[in-house]
Design an enzyme around this catalytic site. Structure first.
Site, mmCIF file in Angstrom:
data_model
loop_
_atom_site.group_PDB
_atom_site.id
_atom_site.type_symbol
_atom_site.label_atom_id
_atom_site.label_comp_id
_atom_site.label_asym_id
_atom_site.label_seq_id
_atom_site.Cartn_x
_atom_site.Cartn_y
_atom_site.Cartn_z
ATOM 1 N N SER A 1 0.867 -1.191 0.000
ATOM 2 C CA SER A 1 0.000 0.000 0.000
ATOM 3 C C SER A 1 0.894 1.228 0.000
ATOM 4 O O SER A 1 2.014 1.180 0.536
ATOM 5 C CB SER A 1 -0.874 0.014 1.259
ATOM 6 O OG SER A 1 -1.475 1.285 1.418
ATOM 7 N N TYR B 1 -1.315 -0.842 10.206
ATOM 8 C CA TYR B 1 -1.403 -1.123 8.767
ATOM 9 C C TYR B 1 -0.116 -0.687 8.054
ATOM 10 O O TYR B 1 0.438 -1.430 7.228
ATOM 11 C CB TYR B 1 -2.614 -0.387 8.200
ATOM 12 C CG TYR B 1 -2.950 -0.711 6.766
ATOM 13 C CD1 TYR B 1 -3.518 -1.937 6.412
ATOM 14 C CD2 TYR B 1 -2.725 0.227 5.751
ATOM 15 C CE1 TYR B 1 -3.839 -2.222 5.092
ATOM 16 C CE2 TYR B 1 -3.045 -0.052 4.434
ATOM 17 C CZ TYR B 1 -3.611 -1.280 4.110
ATOM 18 O OH TYR B 1 -3.923 -1.559 2.797
ATOM 19 N N LYS C 1 2.443 -3.100 6.015
ATOM 20 C CA LYS C 1 2.642 -2.923 4.576
ATOM 21 C C LYS C 1 4.083 -2.525 4.243
ATOM 22 O O LYS C 1 4.586 -2.843 3.160
ATOM 23 C CB LYS C 1 1.635 -1.918 4.015
ATOM 24 C CG LYS C 1 0.189 -2.407 4.055
ATOM 25 C CD LYS C 1 -0.005 -3.664 3.228
ATOM 26 C CE LYS C 1 -1.464 -4.065 3.076
ATOM 27 N NZ LYS C 1 -1.641 -5.275 2.262
ATOM 28 N N TYR D 1 -14.721 -2.857 -0.534
ATOM 29 C CA TYR D 1 -15.339 -2.974 0.786
ATOM 30 C C TYR D 1 -14.445 -2.326 1.851
ATOM 31 O O TYR D 1 -14.925 -1.696 2.792
ATOM 32 C CB TYR D 1 -15.538 -4.468 1.088
ATOM 33 C CG TYR D 1 -16.087 -4.754 2.460
ATOM 34 C CD1 TYR D 1 -17.457 -4.716 2.699
ATOM 35 C CD2 TYR D 1 -15.222 -5.069 3.514
ATOM 36 C CE1 TYR D 1 -17.958 -4.971 3.954
ATOM 37 C CE2 TYR D 1 -15.722 -5.332 4.775
ATOM 38 C CZ TYR D 1 -17.090 -5.286 4.994
ATOM 39 O OH TYR D 1 -17.568 -5.535 6.243
HETATM 40 P P1 NAP Z 1 -11.440 -6.170 0.851
HETATM 41 O O1 NAP Z 1 -12.448 -5.776 -0.165
HETATM 42 O O2 NAP Z 1 -11.726 -5.921 2.284
HETATM 43 O O3 NAP Z 1 -11.102 -7.729 0.615
HETATM 44 C C1 NAP Z 1 -10.233 -8.365 1.503
HETATM 45 C C2 NAP Z 1 -10.063 -9.799 1.076
HETATM 46 O O4 NAP Z 1 -9.101 -10.384 1.949
HETATM 47 C C3 NAP Z 1 -11.326 -10.632 1.173
HETATM 48 O O5 NAP Z 1 -11.371 -11.523 0.076
HETATM 49 C C4 NAP Z 1 -11.149 -11.408 2.475
HETATM 50 O O6 NAP Z 1 -11.736 -12.724 2.454
HETATM 51 C C5 NAP Z 1 -9.655 -11.573 2.504
HETATM 52 N N1 NAP Z 1 -9.133 -11.783 3.840
HETATM 53 C C6 NAP Z 1 -9.206 -10.964 4.924
HETATM 54 N N2 NAP Z 1 -8.608 -11.526 5.980
HETATM 55 C C7 NAP Z 1 -8.127 -12.722 5.552
HETATM 56 C C8 NAP Z 1 -7.428 -13.777 6.172
HETATM 57 N N3 NAP Z 1 -7.064 -13.715 7.453
HETATM 58 N N4 NAP Z 1 -7.123 -14.885 5.428
HETATM 59 C C9 NAP Z 1 -7.478 -14.980 4.127
HETATM 60 N N5 NAP Z 1 -8.151 -14.002 3.486
HETATM 61 C C10 NAP Z 1 -8.474 -12.899 4.200
HETATM 62 O O7 NAP Z 1 -10.045 -5.454 0.595
HETATM 63 P P2 NAP Z 1 -9.351 -4.862 -0.731
HETATM 64 O O8 NAP Z 1 -9.540 -3.394 -0.718
HETATM 65 O O9 NAP Z 1 -9.764 -5.653 -1.920
HETATM 66 O O10 NAP Z 1 -7.828 -5.120 -0.363
HETATM 67 C C11 NAP Z 1 -7.040 -6.135 -0.962
HETATM 68 C C12 NAP Z 1 -5.571 -5.847 -0.649
HETATM 69 O O11 NAP Z 1 -5.215 -4.562 -1.175
HETATM 70 C C13 NAP Z 1 -5.260 -5.782 0.850
HETATM 71 O O12 NAP Z 1 -3.997 -6.344 1.108
HETATM 72 C C14 NAP Z 1 -5.228 -4.291 1.129
HETATM 73 O O13 NAP Z 1 -4.448 -3.980 2.253
HETATM 74 C C15 NAP Z 1 -4.620 -3.786 -0.164
HETATM 75 N N6 NAP Z 1 -4.872 -2.363 -0.429
HETATM 76 C C16 NAP Z 1 -6.156 -1.897 -0.583
HETATM 77 C C17 NAP Z 1 -6.345 -0.545 -0.833
HETATM 78 C C18 NAP Z 1 -7.718 0.044 -1.029
HETATM 79 O O14 NAP Z 1 -7.817 1.282 -1.136
HETATM 80 N N7 NAP Z 1 -8.791 -0.747 -1.107
HETATM 81 C C19 NAP Z 1 -5.255 0.317 -0.915
HETATM 82 C C20 NAP Z 1 -3.976 -0.192 -0.737
HETATM 83 C C21 NAP Z 1 -3.807 -1.541 -0.501
HETATM 84 P P3 NAP Z 1 -13.205 -13.094 3.075
HETATM 85 O O15 NAP Z 1 -14.141 -12.056 2.547
HETATM 86 O O16 NAP Z 1 -13.477 -14.461 2.539
HETATM 87 O O17 NAP Z 1 -13.078 -13.081 4.551
#
Ligand code: NAP
Length: 244
Positions: free
Chosen positions: A139, A152, A156, A188
């Site tokens: 991130s 976080y 990261k 989400y």
């Molecule tokens: P999200 O919509 O909240 O989805 C998170 C996913 O991770 C879900 O599929 C969830 O599975 C899974 N997960 C959570 N805890 C877990 C665990 N302990 N074991 C296995 N799976 C787990 O999040 P997202 O925004 O797509 O984020 C994806 C990645 O991108 C993350 O690493 C996040 O830190 C990174 N990121 C996101 C953003 C942003 O703005 N959205 C920015 C920078 C980085 P279940 O639903 O089955 O529990």
């Protein structure tokens, strides 16, 4: 179009992980869809992928648990035999200023985002073939830090250090290891963010729009391709120019 490869995407039941799984499938990869809680969503992703003409399975594992990751790899090995692409995407947030953060919030985020990378990658290594690709989703917060996100940001930033070190270890096998640092992506995870905070962030994005999961997935597809064979140990931002 490349020969059929096999990919494992963690946290692929929704958001960025789901988009990555689907875009890799469109580029001729069989996909293991890891999920933690949402079995129904993961099954839906598998169905969507199969309609694209490649194979897919859903594999349940909490990435923060080493033994569950070991069992996940057994399932991947049984179904596909090997791995070409590993995308460490699963992640969690639990925001509070350090003053107000409790130990449980620290542990949840660090165990999921950082221990998770170790647990998954360590167990996956024996399955990864020559010319393999490991892509870790970090991130921009891991680069710049952010108010209310010490847990976080630390996790990261750790992902970036892990990426750079592993890239040095796996170069001889022609396995590349890179990290992607997304900015604000609509999922989400960011849904619950207060409107005013979103507005402030958007004002800092030169491209004037939030990122979409596909913006990250498109870079994963490139890094996973033969065309990215000379890129390793790097951290690439996908943030619309957002500068903290
Ligand atoms: P999200 O919509 O909240 O989805 C998170 C996913 O991770 C879900 O599929 C969830 O599975 C899974 N997960 C959570 N805890 C877990 C665990 N302990 N074991 C296995 N799976 C787990 O999040 P997202 O925004 O797509 O984020 C994806 C990645 O991108 C993350 O690493 C996040 O830190 C990174 N990121 C996101 C953003 C942003 O703005 N959205 C920015 C920078 C980085 P279940 O639903 O089955 O529990």
């Amino acid at each position: 179009m490349q020969n059929r490869r096999v990919a494992l995407v963690t946290g692929a039941s929704r958001g960025i992980g789901k988009a990555i799984a689907i875009e890799l499938a469109k580029n001729n990869a069989d996909i293991a869809v890891n999920y933690y809680k949402d079995e129904k969503e993961a099954a839906g992703v598998v169905e969507e992928i199969k309609k694209l003409g490649v194979d897919s399975i859903a594999v349940k594992a909490d990435v923060s648990k080493f033994e569950e990751c070991s069992s996940m790899m057994d399932a991947v090995k049984k179904k596909f035999g090997y791995l070409d692409i590993l995308v460490n995407n699963a992640g969690a947030i639990s925001d509070r200023t350090l003053k107000n953060m409790d130990k449980g919030q620290w542990d949840l985020v660090v165990r999921t985002n950082l221990d998770g990378i170790f647990n998954v990658t360590k167990n996956a290594l024996p399955l990864i073939r020559e010319n393999g690709r490991i892509i870790n989703i970090s991130s921009i917060v891991g680069i710049s830090g952010n108010h209310g996100q010490t847990n976080y940001a630390a996790s990261k930033a750790g992902v970036i250090g892990f990426t750079k070190s592993l890239a040095r270890e796996l170069g001889k096998q022609k396995v590349t290891v890179n990290a992607i640092a997304p900015g604000f992506i609509e999922t989400y995870m960011t849904k619950g963010m207060p409107f005013i905070r979103k507005k402030i962030i958007m004002a800092m994005v030169p491209l004037g729009r939030p990122g979409m999961p596909e913006d990250v997935a498109n870079l994963v597809v490139f890094l996973a391709s033969d065309k990215a064979g000379y890129i390793t140990g790097d951290v690439i931002r996908v943030d619309g120019g957002l500068n903290f």
